[in-house]
Design a protein around this motif. Sequence first.
Motif, PDB file in Angstrom:
ATOM      1  N   GLU A 153       0.854  -1.176   0.000  1.00  0.00           N
ATOM      2  CA  GLU A 153       0.000   0.000   0.000  1.00  0.00           C
ATOM      3  C   GLU A 153       0.893   1.230   0.000  1.00  0.00           C
ATOM      4  O   GLU A 153       1.678   1.436   0.933  1.00  0.00           O
ATOM      5  CB  GLU A 153      -0.899   0.002   1.242  1.00  0.00           C
ATOM      6  CG  GLU A 153      -1.827   1.193   1.325  1.00  0.00           C
ATOM      7  CD  GLU A 153      -2.597   1.201   2.644  1.00  0.00           C
ATOM      8  OE1 GLU A 153      -2.065   1.751   3.621  1.00  0.00           O
ATOM      9  OE2 GLU A 153      -3.690   0.609   2.697  1.00  0.00           O
ATOM     10  N   ARG A 154       0.805   2.013  -1.040  1.00  0.00           N
ATOM     11  CA  ARG A 154       1.546   3.262  -1.088  1.00  0.00           C
ATOM     12  C   ARG A 154       0.782   4.278  -0.270  1.00  0.00           C
ATOM     13  O   ARG A 154      -0.359   4.614  -0.584  1.00  0.00           O
ATOM     14  CB  ARG A 154       1.694   3.739  -2.540  1.00  0.00           C
ATOM     15  CG  ARG A 154       2.642   4.928  -2.685  1.00  0.00           C
ATOM     16  CD  ARG A 154       2.775   5.352  -4.126  1.00  0.00           C
ATOM     17  NE  ARG A 154       1.473   5.740  -4.677  1.00  0.00           N
ATOM     18  CZ  ARG A 154       1.277   6.060  -5.963  1.00  0.00           C
ATOM     19  NH1 ARG A 154       2.281   5.982  -6.806  1.00  0.00           N
ATOM     20  NH2 ARG A 154       0.085   6.415  -6.383  1.00  0.00           N
ATOM     21  N   ARG A 155       1.406   4.761   0.759  1.00  0.00           N
ATOM     22  CA  ARG A 155       0.672   5.526   1.757  1.00  0.00           C
ATOM     23  C   ARG A 155       0.648   7.010   1.443  1.00  0.00           C
ATOM     24  O   ARG A 155       1.210   7.477   0.463  1.00  0.00           O
ATOM     25  CB  ARG A 155       1.265   5.248   3.134  1.00  0.00           C
ATOM     26  CG  ARG A 155       1.341   3.746   3.416  1.00  0.00           C
ATOM     27  CD  ARG A 155       1.761   3.437   4.804  1.00  0.00           C
ATOM     28  NE  ARG A 155       0.669   3.667   5.736  1.00  0.00           N
ATOM     29  CZ  ARG A 155       0.813   3.555   7.061  1.00  0.00           C
ATOM     30  NH1 ARG A 155       1.986   3.250   7.578  1.00  0.00           N
ATOM     31  NH2 ARG A 155      -0.206   3.762   7.847  1.00  0.00           N
ATOM     32  N   ASP A 156       0.002   7.784   2.309  1.00  0.00           N
ATOM     33  CA  ASP A 156      -0.343   9.183   2.048  1.00  0.00           C
ATOM     34  C   ASP A 156       0.827  10.022   1.548  1.00  0.00           C
ATOM     35  O   ASP A 156       0.683  10.768   0.587  1.00  0.00           O
ATOM     36  CB  ASP A 156      -0.917   9.840   3.307  1.00  0.00           C
ATOM     37  CG  ASP A 156      -2.310   9.314   3.619  1.00  0.00           C
ATOM     38  OD1 ASP A 156      -2.786   9.572   4.729  1.00  0.00           O
ATOM     39  OD2 ASP A 156      -2.892   8.650   2.742  1.00  0.00           O
ATOM     40  N   SER A 177      -4.806   6.213  -0.941  1.00  0.00           N
ATOM     41  CA  SER A 177      -3.665   5.303  -0.989  1.00  0.00           C
ATOM     42  C   SER A 177      -3.882   4.350  -2.152  1.00  0.00           C
ATOM     43  O   SER A 177      -5.010   4.106  -2.582  1.00  0.00           O
ATOM     44  CB  SER A 177      -3.521   4.529   0.315  1.00  0.00           C
ATOM     45  OG  SER A 177      -4.668   3.749   0.561  1.00  0.00           O
TER      46      SER A 177
END
Length: 507
Positions: A153-156, A177
């Motif tokens: 998960e590519r986060r904020d 995300s």
Amino acid sequence: MSKQKTVIVGAGPVGALAALYAAGRGHEVEVYELRGDLRDPATVPLNFTKSINLALSERGINGLKKANVPGLIDSVLEETIPMHGRMIHGAKQGEIYEESQNYDIYGRAIRAVDRAGLNKRLLDELDKMPNVKLLFNHKLVGADFKKNKAWFERRDEGVRQDHAQNPTQGKEASHASTEIEVPFDFMIGADGAHSAVRYHLMKFTRMSYQQEYIDTLWCEFHMEPSATNDFQISPNHLHIWPGGEFMFIAIPSLDKSFTSTLFLPASIFAELDKNPSSLVDFFNKNFPGVAGKLIPEAELQKQYKENPHLPLISIKCSPYHFGSSAVILGDSAHAMVPFYGQGMNAGLEDVRVLFEHLDENGQDATGRAKALADYSSNRAPDAAAINDLALRNYQEMRADVVSPLYRLRKWIEEKMTVYFPSAGFATQYSRVSFGNMRYSEVERLAQKQGNILLGGMAGFVALMIPAMGYASWAIWRWNRASHASRLSVKGIAGLGGITERIGRIFT
């Protein structure tokens, strides 16, 4: 033929070193890190503190050397402070004292190192390599070690960078995300005690797992340089205020400050939390010379209140791998309490040992599977040994360092090392910190050596008891006084207590 793709989860010192090893062998390397760029001062550590200062010793240094990166080890060592021994602090009859205890009879030293500085140096080196990608703000959310696929998960933070590059996106998009799928040939998990890689690995292998929180919490303190911008106390020692059931320590930093740590049972933290005004009195009673002299009283209370009181975890598990697909290193495989200063060193040694197995067995899937199996079976006993040694060393640091019997054993072992080298004697500490002998072998030799010393002492006591008995009889005959007889009996009985205490130290 396509290059092997190695995915490393975790960009701390162990993960970064593993990436250097893999990249140096021509792998296409991708490093995924949950947090933002660890070189950015704004990146908040996972435990919301700087962490306990690190001690770099021979195993870690050897691991860094074997990365074969020109100039790496020299630049790292330039940013360390040698600590030649412990400085024990206390008070006798109201007078504050300090006593130096060298780590090693040959003068060897462990090195105080700033974790962030070491991490930055390794990441900077990775940035120079064309076959390495560093991807921050990516959380591992799934892995299939049979299909060799992982999901992150590519986060904020990462998405906000995209938003800055494309202002036409709506504001709400910057808080979204994105999940990405990542194929790999080989995954290395170096993502810490609460490892996501280990969690997913458990779904694919029958992993034995043991987790323990010891009944001690820790709180970090900062000791500023002196008014003349110098170290307040010796920079070449690890400073200890032993308290029997607890302790306070201080480790030097390059800016001439000290990172200090309070280790207390949770129950005592709870008592201090109920009555914060008692903190200074507690320090004055148990850690003389700290409150008011090294840390101002108001600052001591402020740091105690603001800095978190954190737990200490010990983790053992086995095996460390699945097939040819994945392996875990460092705290992911064997988180340990910090009392031997070996957590990071063991992790850096993991990298060296792992790649030695990989080099020996070949880079294809078959060879890698054999290498990982060998690594798990050989390394797990060593990790379990240093885990146990670290737990036991807490007793040594908080209590035994002021014990005459502890110092007697250390003196005997060091003299045997120098004057009878063929006997193979050495202190356990020197074998752990100044050599690369397997931890399990160190533990075995320490137990054997302790039994030999205990046998020698028991033999000495066995010879002394008849002699003292005869002396007692002679005194009784000479004086015909009942108090002399009682004194002799008391002396002989006291030998039994001495023998029992010697046994606790030597085993």
